[in-house]
Enzyme design. Sequence first.
Site, PDB file in Angstrom:
ATOM      1  N   SER A 237       0.788  -1.311   0.051  1.00 35.95           N
ATOM      2  CA  SER A 237      -0.024  -0.116  -0.123  1.00 35.95           C
ATOM      3  C   SER A 237       0.896   1.173  -0.012  1.00 35.95           C
ATOM      4  O   SER A 237       1.605   1.338  -0.732  1.00 35.95           O
ATOM      5  CB  SER A 237      -0.825  -0.101   0.939  1.00 35.95           C
ATOM      6  N   LYS A 241       4.356   2.411  -2.312  1.00 32.65           N
ATOM      7  CA  LYS A 241       4.553   3.574  -3.116  1.00 32.65           C
ATOM      8  C   LYS A 241       5.808   4.120  -2.882  1.00 32.65           C
ATOM      9  O   LYS A 241       6.706   4.332  -3.692  1.00 32.65           O
ATOM     10  CB  LYS A 241       3.753   4.792  -2.692  1.00 32.65           C
ATOM     11  N   TRP A 328     -10.326   0.165  -4.457  1.00 35.11           N
ATOM     12  CA  TRP A 328      -9.784   1.732  -4.299  1.00 35.11           C
ATOM     13  C   TRP A 328      -8.522   1.752  -4.805  1.00 35.11           C
ATOM     14  O   TRP A 328      -7.938   3.074  -5.350  1.00 35.11           O
ATOM     15  CB  TRP A 328      -9.393   1.891  -2.738  1.00 35.11           C
ATOM     16  N   HIS A 378      -7.582  -6.012   0.424  1.00 36.58           N
ATOM     17  CA  HIS A 378      -6.331  -5.291   0.346  1.00 36.58           C
ATOM     18  C   HIS A 378      -5.430  -5.655   1.608  1.00 36.58           C
ATOM     19  O   HIS A 378      -5.814  -5.569   3.043  1.00 36.58           O
ATOM     20  CB  HIS A 378      -6.874  -3.708   0.780  1.00 36.58           C
TER      21      HIS A 378
HETATM   22  C1  GTR Z   1      -5.508   4.462   2.026  1.00 38.30           C
HETATM   23  C2  GTR Z   1      -5.065   5.242   0.944  1.00 38.30           C
HETATM   24  C3  GTR Z   1      -4.369   4.470  -0.136  1.00 38.30           C
HETATM   25  C4  GTR Z   1      -3.220   3.400   0.506  1.00 38.30           C
HETATM   26  C5  GTR Z   1      -3.849   2.883   1.984  1.00 38.30           C
HETATM   27  C6  GTR Z   1      -2.892   2.233   2.810  1.00 38.30           C
HETATM   28  O1  GTR Z   1      -6.247   5.135   3.027  1.00 38.30           O
HETATM   29  O2  GTR Z   1      -6.084   5.925   0.129  1.00 38.30           O
HETATM   30  O3  GTR Z   1      -3.329   5.323  -0.976  1.00 38.30           O
HETATM   31  O4  GTR Z   1      -2.009   3.902   0.948  1.00 38.30           O
HETATM   32  O5  GTR Z   1      -4.426   3.770   2.585  1.00 38.30           O
HETATM   33  O6  GTR Z   1      -1.568   2.640   2.788  1.00 38.30           O
HETATM   34  O7  GTR Z   1      -3.272   1.070   3.098  1.00 38.30           O
END
Ligand code: GTR
Length: 397
Positions: A237, A241, A328, A378
């Site tokens: 996540s 990045k 998402w 996720h």
């Molecule tokens: C969310 C965000 C994502 C992703 C995620 C995470 O809230 O919108 O971009 O980074 O968190 O890190 O689990």
Amino acid sequence: FFSLVTLSLRLSAQEVFNYDELKVGNLPLPAVLTPAVKNAADWQRNRRPEILRLFTTQMYGVFPGKPPHMHTQVQLVDSNALGGKAISKQVRLFLAAGDQAPFMDILLFLPKESKKPVPVFIGCNFLGNHTVSGENNILVKKVAHPVALGFQERRWEVARLIENGYALATYHYGDLEADSTDGWKTGIRTTLQQELKTAPDAWAALSVWGWGLSRLLDYLETEKAVDAKRVIATGHSRLGKAALWAVANDPRFAAVISNNSGEGGAALSTRWYGETIERINTRFPYWFTDAYKQYNKKPETLPFDQHMLLALIAPRPLYVASATEDLWTDPKGEFLAARAAGPVYALFKYEGVGVSEMPAPDHPVGKRIRYHVRTGKHDILWYDWEQYIKFANEELP
Ligand code: GTR
């Protein structure tokens, strides 16, 4: 099958999140290669630095070098970790001179049996080193989150990595900057600004966390049991990045694995699907530099997109992984970015994802660039790690 998902989520009058493939729009992708780029040398010499500069000035900010006075202090070594299969090492890496300097705490697991230096997966962790493994001698910091030892163990699978001949090294991203709007004030963007000759607003949190991976690599270069030429950066996540950005900047990394990194990571930003530039900049303004905010309302003016970040990894192995229920992050946008990085890998005679359409769930595709969309949420599961191990075995023999 994603086109079957025809749900648009209306959260407020201004903000509409799209999950309908028919509404994504058809913005052309900025060209990763220009006609002037005829071969790998042209790419390395001219086009690559141009693209890296775009991401630096427009999105993530600078990625400083190694601070001059780093030093380490070994805190604990257990030569009988994981039931005797591993050695664990906990090392404090000070980022400036003196024992009052800002630091990051490294947790390293090494397979005990190996006769030669081993490849290593590295990544930032979300909740503290003590959550990566349930071993009872992992040091818990006072500032750490009040979560149990081994709380996120299943996301790391240390024992199985060790069985497969890999080491694992990690640090808690909060050591360098708290993940909050004011985090920079007490984090290294402020405390190390003199040491790094870098103003706090010249970079942003994702760059800070990624920079920590490079410092972890500095440490691993001094660790004889590790093969520092086979350091694979991973991240889930937001930390995915950060990993992509670190590997784009630091040529010493051998490979990178992006696990559900999504918007601002492996997913194309100009697709209107799931998280958007505006949303991420509003919710997490401190992740990116101010320059990136100019694209909030006009993504069509972006002079780059995330396939170009992926191309900066070339010719090194790159794995992009999505999950079917993780809309998402825009799984299809991640696939398309991985696919679009292919022409740069081709300059180096490496094969990319090898298919034009998104594969079925749980069917990894590709070679030097690999992609899968795992069934489920996720997260990072053993299924994902199994693919990463296979990938590393094949691409970094
Ligand atoms: C969310 C965000 C994502 C992703 C995620 C995470 O809230 O919108 O971009 O980074 O968190 O890190 O689990």
